[in-house]
Design an enzyme around this catalytic site. Structure first.
Site, mmCIF file in Angstrom:
data_model
loop_
_atom_site.group_PDB
_atom_site.id
_atom_site.type_symbol
_atom_site.label_atom_id
_atom_site.label_comp_id
_atom_site.label_asym_id
_atom_site.label_seq_id
_atom_site.Cartn_x
_atom_site.Cartn_y
_atom_site.Cartn_z
ATOM 1 N N THR A 1 1.425 23.203 -3.629
ATOM 2 C CA THR A 1 1.150 24.439 -2.903
ATOM 3 C C THR A 1 1.458 24.299 -1.417
ATOM 4 O OG1 THR A 1 -0.577 25.006 -4.496
ATOM 5 C CG2 THR A 1 -0.643 26.138 -2.366
ATOM 6 N N ASP B 1 9.525 2.793 1.084
ATOM 7 C CA ASP B 1 8.402 3.546 1.639
ATOM 8 C C ASP B 1 8.410 3.371 3.161
ATOM 9 O OD1 ASP B 1 5.940 4.443 2.548
ATOM 10 O OD2 ASP B 1 4.814 3.660 0.843
ATOM 11 N N TYR C 1 0.859 -1.185 0.000
ATOM 12 C CA TYR C 1 0.000 0.000 0.000
ATOM 13 C C TYR C 1 0.888 1.224 0.000
ATOM 14 C CZ TYR C 1 -3.278 3.647 1.090
ATOM 15 O OH TYR C 1 -4.024 4.807 1.019
ATOM 16 N N VAL D 1 6.744 5.564 5.154
ATOM 17 C CA VAL D 1 5.694 6.469 5.610
ATOM 18 C C VAL D 1 5.155 6.027 6.967
ATOM 19 C CG1 VAL D 1 3.326 7.221 5.142
ATOM 20 C CG2 VAL D 1 5.048 7.316 3.331
#
Length: 464
Positions: A311, A254, A154, A256
């Site tokens: 942003t 990954d 995932y 995370v």
């Protein structure tokens, strides 16, 4: 004639109205709110207080985001300091003292090669943005397009990240077998299964007729989280590093969910000794606020200005909270503490498994733990694994909530009960978590029919 007085019906509790309005207004894609129908109003450390006045032990921790638990004092102090200073909160990718402090603290925690010659790209608010940035980076650096990923993975919900995730139906990444000892795809398990996974990968990359051209990169998780808390063997990770390095394929790891001490070392890759080409970071690095980044070897830094932007990649409050969190974990040895306490909890979970036939496997690293729930009445495969029982797992999750414990479900069939407590967990809190989990399993076992309508799963050694 006597007059009768009509007593108005009592208004429903406020939290019920909030939940009702949520179900009417929010999309069908909402997830946690379905299985955890609570309305948090206050939180501190491990504890959440709901609008109904009940208190819960939170072993979801924002899906691993809250390394220090809810509203830790050092995080609140760091956020207040930025707010009180008058510093800008929105700065795109401009340099600020807050950002400089964050990158300095982050680089102090990284594996040596990345700390000395790494580059960082802030990507946007979520881990999936960092995954997308990693893919853009390696495609630019190599001039190639394809990717390799692993079954059960995932990596996020944007198009590219989803294409590399295990449950996706999107083209874009070739799937390779991830070593899963309990449900080994090769039917052998253990080190032999991991070796066959590595050999399969090597053969596919080298076979000119294998249908896979040399990819731009390989992405993997050192512990699959949503895939069911499946740790990759250290030897297998080293083989992946050797295989990719020998073929000029950038290795993307990954972290995370596994990063910032969660698995017992500051970064999970440290346990295998490998250094990836790209490290994907989010969740805990923002100290509970949205922040994502990639750190990568300087030789990959060939993209042009604006090749990847966003942003909200300059979140000053998240950087301040992240600096405080990283420093607190590092200075207080919380990674080592997670390793020690996680091992103790894992031992107790193994003991719990001996009492319940519905527990097929327990596993994890540090404070990232999983309990796989299975159908005890079904036949086991040659390795002893039984089919998953997602209905019983969901019943256990509900029983946990009834007892004031918040847990998550994951795994291939949503049948793995996952525990992600904060790294500040005390011994006493760990005992309370496991006591409530054990009681919830026993209660769910008594009341939940088997998957095919058979009698409820029972405790080992007790009559059906």
């Amino acid at each position: 004639m006597a007059l009768t007085e009509t007593v108005p019906a009592a208004a429903p509790p406020a939290h019920e109205g909030i939940l009702r309005r949520q179900s009417l207004r929010e999309s069908a894609a909402r997830t946690y709110a379905r299985s955890l129908p609570i309305v948090p109003v206050r939180a501190r450390g491990l504890t959440i207080e709901g609008a109904d006045g009940r208190r819960y032990l939170d072993c979801l921790s924002g899906a691993g985001t809250l390394a220090l638990g809810h509203n830790h004092p050092v995080v609140l102090e760091a956020v207040r300091a930025v707010l009180d200073s008058g510093a800008p909160l929105h700065i795109l990718d401009l340099a600020t003292p807050v950002k400089d402090a964050f990158t300095t603290e982050l680089f102090a925690t990284l594996p040596g090669e990345l700390a000395e010659k790494g580059r960082i790209q802030f990507c946007g608010p979520a881990g999936t943005d960092a995954v997308e940035a990693a893919f853009t980076l390696v495609r630019t650096a190599t001039g190639r397009d394809g990717l390799t990923a692993f079954s059960g993975a995932y990596h996020g919900m944007t198009a590219g990240a989803l294409a590399a995730s295990g449950g996706a139906r999107h083209p874009g990444a070739a799937r390779l077998p991830y070593p899963y000892a309990y449900r080994c795809p090769f039917g052998v398990g253990g080190e032999r299964g991991a070796e066959l996974s590595a050999r399969w990968t090597e053969n596919l990359l080298d076979d000119p007729k294998g249908g896979l051209s040399r990819p731009a990169g390989m992405i993997l998780e050192p512990v699959q989280g949503e895939g069911g808390v499946i740790p990759a063997p250290a030897g297998w990770l080293r083989r992946m590093r050797e295989i990719t390095a020998a073929r000029g394929i950038p290795l993307i790891v990954d972290e995370v969910q596994t990063g910032v001490g969660r698995t017992g070392t500051f970064w999970a890759v440290e346990q295998s000794g490998i250094v990836p080409d790209v490290l994907v970071l989010s969740k805990a690095i923002g100290g509970s606020l949205p922040l994502a980044a990639i750190v990568y070897r300087e030789e990959l830094d060939t993209w042009h200005p604006g090749a990847h932007a966003g942003t909200f990649r300059g979140n000053q409050l998240a950087m301040a909270a992240g600096t405080a969190t990283l420093a607190y974990v590092r200075r207080n040895g919380l990674a080592a503490r997670a390793a020690e306490l996680g091992a103790t909890m894992l031992t107790r979970l193994h003991t719990l498994a001996t009492a319940h036939d519905c527990i097929g496997d327990v596993r994890g690293r540090g404070l990232m733990l999983g309990v796989e729930i299975v159908d005890r009445d079904a036949d086991a495969d040659p390795l002893g694994a039984r089919p998953a029982d997602p209905a019983l797992a969901a019943a256990i999750q509900r029983a946990c909530l009834d007892r004031g414990l918040i847990v998550e479900l994951g795994g291939r069939h949503s049948a793995v009960v996952r525990l992600l407590p904060p790294l500040t967990l005390t011994d006493e809190q760990a005992d309370a978590v496991l006591d409530r989990l054990a009681d919830a399993i026993a209660a769910a076992v008594r009341t939940t029919p088997g998957p095919m309508g058979s009698s409820p799963t029972t405790l080992r050694g007790t009559p059906a």
